[in-house]
Design a protein around this motif. Structure first.
Motif, PDB file in Angstrom:
ATOM      1  N   THR A   1       9.446  11.764  -3.048  1.00 30.50           N
ATOM      2  CA  THR A   1       9.160  10.479  -3.771  1.00 30.50           C
ATOM      3  C   THR A   1      10.328   9.790  -4.324  1.00 30.50           C
ATOM      4  OG1 THR A   1       8.672  11.591  -5.695  1.00 30.50           O
ATOM      5  CG2 THR A   1       6.898  11.488  -3.993  1.00 30.50           C
ATOM      6  N   GLU A   2      10.941  10.218  -5.013  1.00 32.23           N
ATOM      7  CA  GLU A   2      11.997   9.123  -5.804  1.00 32.23           C
ATOM      8  C   GLU A   2      13.091   8.345  -4.789  1.00 32.23           C
ATOM      9  OE1 GLU A   2      14.018  10.342  -9.288  1.00 32.23           O
ATOM     10  OE2 GLU A   2      11.888  11.117 -10.011  1.00 32.23           O
TER      11      GLU A   2
ATOM     12  N   TYR B   1       0.937  -1.170  -0.078  1.00 33.42           N
ATOM     13  CA  TYR B   1      -0.108  -0.020  -0.018  1.00 33.42           C
ATOM     14  C   TYR B   1       0.866   1.262  -0.156  1.00 33.42           C
ATOM     15  CZ  TYR B   1      -3.925  -2.949   1.211  1.00 33.42           C
ATOM     16  OH  TYR B   1      -4.930  -4.006   1.281  1.00 33.42           O
ATOM     17  N   ILE B   2       1.777   1.228   0.894  1.00 36.97           N
ATOM     18  CA  ILE B   2       2.742   2.234   0.900  1.00 36.97           C
ATOM     19  C   ILE B   2       3.648   2.643  -0.415  1.00 36.97           C
ATOM     20  CG2 ILE B   2       4.745   3.468   2.258  1.00 36.97           C
ATOM     21  CD1 ILE B   2       2.366   3.707   3.847  1.00 36.97           C
ATOM     22  N   PHE B   3       3.938   1.648  -0.924  1.00 35.79           N
ATOM     23  CA  PHE B   3       4.627   1.612  -2.346  1.00 35.79           C
ATOM     24  C   PHE B   3       3.654   2.240  -3.408  1.00 35.79           C
ATOM     25  CE2 PHE B   3       6.254  -0.433  -6.157  1.00 35.79           C
ATOM     26  CZ  PHE B   3       7.536   0.182  -6.511  1.00 35.79           C
ATOM     27  N   GLN B   4       2.345   1.999  -3.239  1.00 38.60           N
ATOM     28  CA  GLN B   4       1.591   2.555  -4.280  1.00 38.60           C
ATOM     29  C   GLN B   4       1.212   3.735  -4.402  1.00 38.60           C
ATOM     30  OE1 GLN B   4      -1.903  -0.410  -5.563  1.00 38.60           O
ATOM     31  NE2 GLN B   4      -0.871  -1.500  -3.815  1.00 38.60           N
ATOM     32  N   LEU B   5       1.091   4.270  -2.726  1.00 39.59           N
ATOM     33  CA  LEU B   5       0.890   5.502  -2.429  1.00 39.59           C
ATOM     34  C   LEU B   5       1.962   6.409  -2.826  1.00 39.59           C
ATOM     35  CD1 LEU B   5      -0.960   7.742  -1.202  1.00 39.59           C
ATOM     36  CD2 LEU B   5       0.077   7.047   1.137  1.00 39.59           C
ATOM     37  N   ILE B   6       3.118   5.918  -2.734  1.00 40.65           N
ATOM     38  CA  ILE B   6       4.261   6.800  -3.098  1.00 40.65           C
ATOM     39  C   ILE B   6       4.371   6.998  -4.731  1.00 40.65           C
ATOM     40  CG2 ILE B   6       6.728   7.084  -2.963  1.00 40.65           C
ATOM     41  CD1 ILE B   6       6.720   5.757  -0.279  1.00 40.65           C
ATOM     42  N   LYS B   7       3.860   6.009  -5.215  1.00 40.78           N
ATOM     43  CA  LYS B   7       3.689   6.274  -6.689  1.00 40.78           C
ATOM     44  C   LYS B   7       2.876   6.967  -7.212  1.00 40.78           C
ATOM     45  CE  LYS B   7       3.473   1.761  -8.164  1.00 40.78           C
ATOM     46  NZ  LYS B   7       3.293   0.533  -9.084  1.00 40.78           N
ATOM     47  N   ALA B   8       1.943   7.327  -6.590  1.00 39.94           N
ATOM     48  CA  ALA B   8       0.721   8.046  -6.916  1.00 39.94           C
ATOM     49  C   ALA B   8       1.147   9.683  -6.651  1.00 39.94           C
ATOM     50  CB  ALA B   8      -0.554   7.657  -5.983  1.00 39.94           C
ATOM     51  N   ILE B   9       1.609   9.682  -5.492  1.00 42.48           N
ATOM     52  CA  ILE B   9       2.221  11.040  -5.358  1.00 42.48           C
ATOM     53  C   ILE B   9       3.379  11.295  -6.110  1.00 42.48           C
ATOM     54  CG2 ILE B   9       3.171  12.331  -3.271  1.00 42.48           C
ATOM     55  CD1 ILE B   9       1.816  10.604  -1.271  1.00 42.48           C
ATOM     56  N   ASN B  10       4.187  10.356  -6.461  1.00 39.78           N
ATOM     57  CA  ASN B  10       5.484  10.783  -7.336  1.00 39.78           C
ATOM     58  C   ASN B  10       5.003  11.198  -8.463  1.00 39.78           C
ATOM     59  OD1 ASN B  10       8.246  10.150  -8.087  1.00 39.78           O
ATOM     60  ND2 ASN B  10       7.195   9.255  -9.695  1.00 39.78           N
ATOM     61  N   TRP B  11       3.695  10.978  -9.121  1.00 36.82           N
ATOM     62  CA  TRP B  11       3.308  11.373 -10.519  1.00 36.82           C
ATOM     63  C   TRP B  11       2.519  12.624 -10.070  1.00 36.82           C
ATOM     64  CZ3 TRP B  11       4.234  10.637 -15.087  1.00 36.82           C
ATOM     65  CH2 TRP B  11       3.324  10.754 -16.125  1.00 36.82           C
ATOM     66  N   CYS B  12       1.892  12.697  -9.170  1.00 35.31           N
ATOM     67  CA  CYS B  12       1.479  14.118  -8.760  1.00 35.31           C
ATOM     68  C   CYS B  12       2.574  15.264  -8.766  1.00 35.31           C
ATOM     69  CB  CYS B  12       0.731  14.095  -7.388  1.00 35.31           C
ATOM     70  SG  CYS B  12      -0.793  13.128  -7.406  1.00 35.31           S
ATOM     71  N   HIS B  13       3.621  14.863  -8.183  1.00 35.71           N
ATOM     72  CA  HIS B  13       4.728  15.784  -7.855  1.00 35.71           C
ATOM     73  C   HIS B  13       5.578  16.017  -9.156  1.00 35.71           C
ATOM     74  CE1 HIS B  13       5.016  15.221  -3.221  1.00 35.71           C
ATOM     75  NE2 HIS B  13       3.888  15.410  -3.542  1.00 35.71           N
TER      76      HIS B  13
ATOM     77  N   LEU C   1      11.207   0.890   9.153  1.00 37.41           N
ATOM     78  CA  LEU C   1      11.341   1.844  10.185  1.00 37.41           C
ATOM     79  C   LEU C   1      12.572   3.018   9.659  1.00 37.41           C
ATOM     80  CD1 LEU C   1      11.071   2.805  13.120  1.00 37.41           C
ATOM     81  CD2 LEU C   1      12.878   1.399  13.733  1.00 37.41           C
ATOM     82  N   ASP C   2      13.595   2.579   8.997  1.00 36.10           N
ATOM     83  CA  ASP C   2      14.306   3.609   8.424  1.00 36.10           C
ATOM     84  C   ASP C   2      13.755   4.317   7.281  1.00 36.10           C
ATOM     85  OD1 ASP C   2      17.285   4.410   7.896  1.00 36.10           O
ATOM     86  OD2 ASP C   2      16.594   3.784   5.940  1.00 36.10           O
ATOM     87  N   LEU C   3      12.826   4.044   6.477  1.00 34.80           N
ATOM     88  CA  LEU C   3      12.105   4.599   5.591  1.00 34.80           C
ATOM     89  C   LEU C   3      11.136   5.605   6.318  1.00 34.80           C
ATOM     90  CD1 LEU C   3      11.164   5.423   2.623  1.00 34.80           C
ATOM     91  CD2 LEU C   3       9.554   3.504   2.851  1.00 34.80           C
ATOM     92  N   MET C   4      10.485   5.167   7.327  1.00 34.71           N
ATOM     93  CA  MET C   4       9.578   5.969   8.090  1.00 34.71           C
ATOM     94  C   MET C   4      10.048   7.189   8.692  1.00 34.71           C
ATOM     95  SD  MET C   4       7.018   4.829  11.163  1.00 34.71           S
ATOM     96  CE  MET C   4       5.610   5.874  11.774  1.00 34.71           C
ATOM     97  N   LYS C   5      11.399   6.833   9.301  1.00 37.23           N
ATOM     98  CA  LYS C   5      12.238   7.957   9.877  1.00 37.23           C
ATOM     99  C   LYS C   5      12.444   8.959   8.867  1.00 37.23           C
ATOM    100  CE  LYS C   5      15.482   6.725  12.870  1.00 37.23           C
ATOM    101  NZ  LYS C   5      16.485   5.921  13.274  1.00 37.23           N
ATOM    102  N   SER C   6      12.723   8.590   7.425  1.00 36.85           N
ATOM    103  CA  SER C   6      13.051   9.521   6.768  1.00 36.85           C
ATOM    104  C   SER C   6      12.363  10.369   6.153  1.00 36.85           C
ATOM    105  CB  SER C   6      13.883   8.657   5.649  1.00 36.85           C
ATOM    106  OG  SER C   6      15.072   8.172   5.765  1.00 36.85           O
ATOM    107  N   MET C   7      10.863   9.814   6.208  1.00 37.35           N
ATOM    108  CA  MET C   7       9.786  10.679   5.946  1.00 37.35           C
ATOM    109  C   MET C   7       9.028  11.530   6.936  1.00 37.35           C
ATOM    110  SD  MET C   7       7.628   7.961   3.125  1.00 37.35           S
ATOM    111  CE  MET C   7       7.179   6.676   4.555  1.00 37.35           C
TER     112      MET C   7
END
Length: 455
Positions: A279-280, A106-118, A262-268
């Motif tokens: 996003t990238e 779900y998070i991967f798909q969400l970031i892909k959607a936001i990536n296209w928006c950005h 957890l590492d990804l979460m901390k980075s966001m």
């Protein structure tokens, strides 16, 4: 609306209502967003037109599809694809958190959607579970672009004071500071935490409490943000209690989340938006490596047949059967030599641009068309001119070997490997030259035998 049958109400909001409908002719289920009287209310009119404009720009697998839009009696109707449920309903199904594999997907798909928006300079600004739709096939769709903003339309980054549901709002939004694409990534970090244990990460009861709740987990705000807080008239005379021992994300999600996630979460969820992952960077994080691999395999062309044995059958030219000594060498080069390195192979797909998987776009066939080295004529010796062999060549996407000027039934190939064999200079898909009877290997050998007999 005459061509739709209303089946029920999906949801209601400040600007209108969403209806579940069925198309009377096709029986297709759709969701129709019916706005309030947009002609009378300028704010509603601005919001509806903004959403319509955004959705016409954004076409991506993880963004809800706008099928059509129409106006009836001063009201705007947007017709969307129908998706079964949203993430709030998913969280009710998993009160202690969704399975880790689902969370990652779900998070991967969400970031892909936001990536296209950005990439289109659009910031969503209201990413929350209610605006994330989940289909029966676990495909996530980002919806509701009523608060979205196109960054390219102005230079003033301090847009709207109230955007995003409070729990998913970044510190810079709460403080009324200038902001950009990083606000969406903060929301993704909050949703990642909520999906993992079923509980909202920062459930503040007011803007002040929201800022303090964030600090109780992540520690004190940076000096610049603290200065903005004290200079903001809304927060005049308020001081935060000191936070000397924050909970930290590590302790909050111990034994719940993997180290990579957890590492990804901390980075966001970095307090400073300039340091926050966008996003990238997020899509290229190691936690998504298995999902990137799956996407590469889906977008890759059909793999060429494995190299044949180096033992080749001799080629027949008319009545003469002439063995070629270099067949073994040439056939062994097919999978190892630099001459063939430009042919599309599975490994080559790792070097495609991030946009290939990031955008759901498959590489165009022309981008994988090989540029053949002149020594690539060795390949001609391994080709059989039978109909079945021609079919194999077509399936392998190799360049055409037939000259466009010659009919198929009269075409012959030049198997001469000497200096006289030349490749036409036509770039991608260059054609091999055609043989002349005088240059055949059998005639050369006959001439050599006659010379030896005369001697």
């Amino acid at each position: 609306m005459n061509k739709f049958e209303v089946l029920g109400i999906v949801g209601e909001g400040a600007y209108g209502v969403v209806l579940k409908c069925r198309h009377k002719d096709t029986n297709e289920l759709v969701a129709i967003k019916k706005f309030k009287d947009s002609e009378e209310n300028e704010e509603v009119k601005e919001t509806t037109l903004r959403e319509l404009k955004m959705l016409r720009t954004l076409k991506q697998d993880n963004i809800v599809e706008l099928k059509e839009a129409f106006r009836r009696r001063g009201k705007l109707y947007l017709v969307f694809e129908y998706v079964e449920r949203n993430m709030l309903e998913l969280l009710e199904e998993f009160p202690t958190g969704a399975p880790p594999d689902k969370v990652r997907s779900y998070i991967f798909q969400l970031i892909k959607a936001i990536n296209w928006c950005h990439k289109n300079e659009i910031v969503h600004r209201d990413i929350k579970p209610e605006n994330l739709l989940i289909g029966s096939n676990d495909i996530l769709k980002l919806c509701d672009f009523g608060f979205a903003r196109n960054l390219s339309e102005g230079t003033d980054a301090n847009y709207t004071e109230y955007v995003a549901t409070r729990w998913y709002r970044s510190p810079e939004l709460l403080l009324g500071a200038p902001y950009g694409k990083a606000v969406d990534m903060w929301s993704v970090g909050c949703i990642l935490g909520e999906l993992s244990d079923g509980q909202p990460l920062f459930p503040g009861e007011s803007e002040i409490d929201q800022l303090f709740t964030i600090q109780k987990v992540l520690g004190p705000l940076p000096a610049e943000q603290m200065k903005l807080f004290y200079n903001n008239p809304r927060f005049h005379g308020i001081r935060f209690p000191s936070v000397t021992h924050p909970q930290t994300l590590e302790r909050r999600y111990q034994c719940i989340m993997s180290g990579l996630m957890l590492d990804l979460m901390k980075s966001m969820l970095l307090l400073n938006p300039t340091e926050r992952f966008l996003t990238e960077q997020s899509l290229n994080h190691p936690v998504f490596q298995p999902l990137r691999q799956v996407e590469r395999e889906k977008s890759s062309p059909a793999s060429p047949n494995p190299p044949r044995s180096s033992k080749r059958k001799t080629h027949h030219h008319g009545e003469n059967t002439v063995p070629t000594r270099s067949h073994t060498k040439s056939s062994s080069r097919r999978s190892t030599s630099k001459e063939c390195s430009s042919l599309p192979r599975h490994g080559d797909l790792h070097h495609l641009s991030n946009e290939s998987f990031l955008n759901g776009n498959k590489p165009a066939p022309s981008s994988l068309s090989p540029t053949l080295h002149p020594k690539g004529q060795y390949l001609s010796q391994t080709l059989n001119r039978s109909a079945s062999s021609s079919k194999d060549l077509a399936n392998n996407n190799l360049p055409h070997l037939l000259s466009p000027k010659e009919p198929k039934g009269k075409t012959e190939f030049d198997f001469n490997l000497g200096p006289s064999a030349k490749l036409s200079d036509q770039g991608h898909g260059a054609k091999y030259g055609h043989s002349k009877p005088s240059s055949s290997r059998s005639q050369q050998q006959q001439q050599q035998l006659q010379q030896q007999q005369q001697q």
